[in-house]
Design a protein around this motif. Structure first.
Motif, short mmCIF file in Angstrom:
data_model
loop_
_atom_site.label_atom_id
_atom_site.label_comp_id
_atom_site.label_asym_id
_atom_site.label_seq_id
_atom_site.Cartn_x
_atom_site.Cartn_y
_atom_site.Cartn_z
N ASP A 1 0.82 -1.22 0.00
CA ASP A 1 0.00 0.00 0.00
C ASP A 1 0.85 1.26 0.00
OD1 ASP A 1 -2.29 -1.57 0.06
OD2 ASP A 1 -2.41 -1.52 2.26
N ALA A 2 2.02 1.20 0.61
CA ALA A 2 2.89 2.38 0.71
C ALA A 2 3.92 2.45 -0.41
CB ALA A 2 3.61 2.36 2.06
N TRP A 3 3.98 1.43 -1.25
CA TRP A 3 5.06 1.31 -2.23
C TRP A 3 5.12 2.48 -3.21
CZ3 TRP A 3 9.17 -1.03 -1.20
CH2 TRP A 3 10.09 -1.35 -2.17
N ASP A 4 3.99 3.03 -3.60
CA ASP A 4 4.00 4.17 -4.54
C ASP A 4 4.68 5.39 -3.94
OD1 ASP A 4 2.76 2.71 -6.51
OD2 ASP A 4 0.75 3.49 -6.09
N LEU A 5 4.72 5.49 -2.62
CA LEU A 5 5.42 6.59 -1.96
C LEU A 5 6.89 6.27 -1.74
CD1 LEU A 5 2.75 7.42 0.77
CD2 LEU A 5 3.18 8.69 -1.34
N VAL A 6 7.18 4.99 -1.50
CA VAL A 6 8.54 4.58 -1.14
C VAL A 6 9.43 4.38 -2.37
CG1 VAL A 6 9.89 2.74 -0.03
CG2 VAL A 6 7.75 3.53 1.00
N TRP A 7 8.92 3.70 -3.39
CA TRP A 7 9.77 3.33 -4.52
C TRP A 7 10.46 4.52 -5.19
CZ3 TRP A 7 12.89 -0.02 -6.10
CH2 TRP A 7 13.35 -0.02 -7.42
N PRO A 8 9.79 5.65 -5.41
CA PRO A 8 10.50 6.76 -6.05
C PRO A 8 11.72 7.25 -5.26
CG PRO A 8 8.14 7.13 -6.14
CD PRO A 8 8.37 5.94 -5.25
N LEU A 9 11.72 7.06 -3.97
CA LEU A 9 12.87 7.45 -3.14
C LEU A 9 14.00 6.43 -3.24
CD1 LEU A 9 10.87 8.56 0.01
CD2 LEU A 9 11.90 10.04 -1.72
N LEU A 10 13.64 5.19 -3.40
CA LEU A 10 14.62 4.10 -3.43
C LEU A 10 15.16 3.84 -4.85
CD1 LEU A 10 15.77 2.19 -1.29
CD2 LEU A 10 13.96 0.58 -1.86
N ALA A 11 14.35 4.11 -5.85
CA ALA A 11 14.69 3.76 -7.24
C ALA A 11 16.05 4.29 -7.71
CB ALA A 11 13.58 4.22 -8.18
N PRO A 12 16.40 5.56 -7.49
CA PRO A 12 17.71 6.02 -7.97
C PRO A 12 18.88 5.22 -7.39
CG PRO A 12 16.34 7.89 -7.41
CD PRO A 12 15.62 6.66 -6.91
N ALA A 13 18.79 4.85 -6.12
CA ALA A 13 19.86 4.06 -5.51
C ALA A 13 19.92 2.67 -6.12
CB ALA A 13 19.65 3.98 -3.99
N VAL A 14 18.75 2.08 -6.37
CA VAL A 14 18.69 0.73 -6.95
C VAL A 14 19.24 0.76 -8.38
CG1 VAL A 14 17.15 -1.13 -7.67
CG2 VAL A 14 16.78 0.03 -5.48
N GLU A 15 18.89 1.77 -9.14
CA GLU A 15 19.34 1.87 -10.53
C GLU A 15 20.85 2.04 -10.63
OE1 GLU A 15 16.86 5.03 -11.97
OE2 GLU A 15 15.07 3.76 -11.95
N GLN A 16 21.48 2.62 -9.61
CA GLN A 16 22.93 2.78 -9.60
C GLN A 16 23.65 1.56 -9.04
OE1 GLN A 16 23.92 6.37 -7.50
NE2 GLN A 16 22.59 7.61 -8.77
N GLY A 17 22.89 0.63 -8.47
CA GLY A 17 23.47 -0.54 -7.82
C GLY A 17 24.06 -1.54 -8.78
N LEU A 18 24.74 -2.51 -8.21
CA LEU A 18 25.43 -3.53 -8.99
C LEU A 18 24.69 -4.85 -9.03
CD1 LEU A 18 29.06 -2.90 -7.70
CD2 LEU A 18 28.04 -2.08 -9.82
N ASN A 19 23.42 -4.86 -8.65
CA ASN A 19 22.70 -6.12 -8.63
C ASN A 19 21.49 -6.07 -9.56
OD1 ASN A 19 20.53 -4.91 -7.27
ND2 ASN A 19 21.49 -5.28 -5.30
N THR A 20 20.68 -7.09 -9.52
CA THR A 20 19.55 -7.20 -10.44
C THR A 20 18.21 -6.88 -9.79
OG1 THR A 20 19.35 -9.56 -9.96
CG2 THR A 20 20.74 -8.92 -11.84
N ASP A 21 18.22 -6.25 -8.63
CA ASP A 21 16.97 -5.90 -7.95
C ASP A 21 16.17 -4.90 -8.76
OD1 ASP A 21 16.52 -7.28 -5.48
OD2 ASP A 21 18.26 -6.25 -4.66
N ASN A 22 14.87 -4.98 -8.58
CA ASN A 22 13.96 -4.01 -9.16
C ASN A 22 12.80 -3.80 -8.19
OD1 ASN A 22 11.89 -6.03 -9.65
ND2 ASN A 22 13.08 -6.67 -11.44
N SER A 23 11.87 -2.98 -8.55
CA SER A 23 10.75 -2.66 -7.67
C SER A 23 10.02 -3.91 -7.19
CB SER A 23 9.77 -1.73 -8.39
OG SER A 23 8.64 -1.47 -7.60
N GLU A 24 9.74 -4.81 -8.09
CA GLU A 24 8.97 -6.01 -7.74
C GLU A 24 9.74 -6.94 -6.80
OE1 GLU A 24 9.36 -4.97 -11.01
OE2 GLU A 24 7.39 -4.01 -11.10
N THR A 25 11.03 -7.16 -7.09
CA THR A 25 11.79 -8.09 -6.26
C THR A 25 12.02 -7.52 -4.86
OG1 THR A 25 13.94 -7.26 -7.07
CG2 THR A 25 12.97 -9.16 -8.23
#
Length: 134
Positions: free
Chosen positions: A15-39
């Protein structure tokens, strides 16, 4: 300015993911792994990882994704940290991470990040340099 750090309840994570993911996404996109929003969401819902939320004056401003590794010593891994105006809440986030680590019986806290992040984790020290190529 009132800063609070709290664990995101896995039962309401979706329920809170739409608020949380935009904050986390830039860090995930710069990361060295295969994580994404769903995982990441799935791992939080299944309680495989812990997501700490930083709120400033009641508004979500950042988050930190944590996991635990068992081995010789239990280790807390700060997998991602992201958000806005991190300097406003980083001290409280660091204290919360330390509290979680102690509660989980961790002997070590590790984080892989850009050199600039070492300013946030003032009480920690650099132990290695990782070089990657394309």
């Amino acid at each position: 300015m009132e800063v609070k750090i709290q664990v995101l309840n896995p039962k309401i994570a979706a329920d809170a993911w739409d608020l949380v993911w935009p904050l986390l996404a830039p860090a995930v996109e710069q990361g060295l792994n295969t994580d994404n929003s769903e995982t990441i969401l799935e791992s939080v819902v299944k309680e495989q990882r812990v997501l700490l939320l930083a709120t400033v004056d009641g508004k979500i401003k950042g988050c930190s994704l944590l996991s635990f590794k068992d081995g010789l010593n239990r280790t807390l891994d700060i997998q991602f940290l992201g958000g806005k105006r991190i300097k406003d809440w980083s001290e409280q986030m660091n204290m919360a991470i330390d509290t979680v680590a102690k509660a989980e019986g961790c002997k070590t806290i590790i984080a892989l990040g850009r050199k600039a992040r070492s300013r946030i984790w003032k009480d920690y020290h650099d132990t290695s340099v990782i070089v990657t190529g394309n």
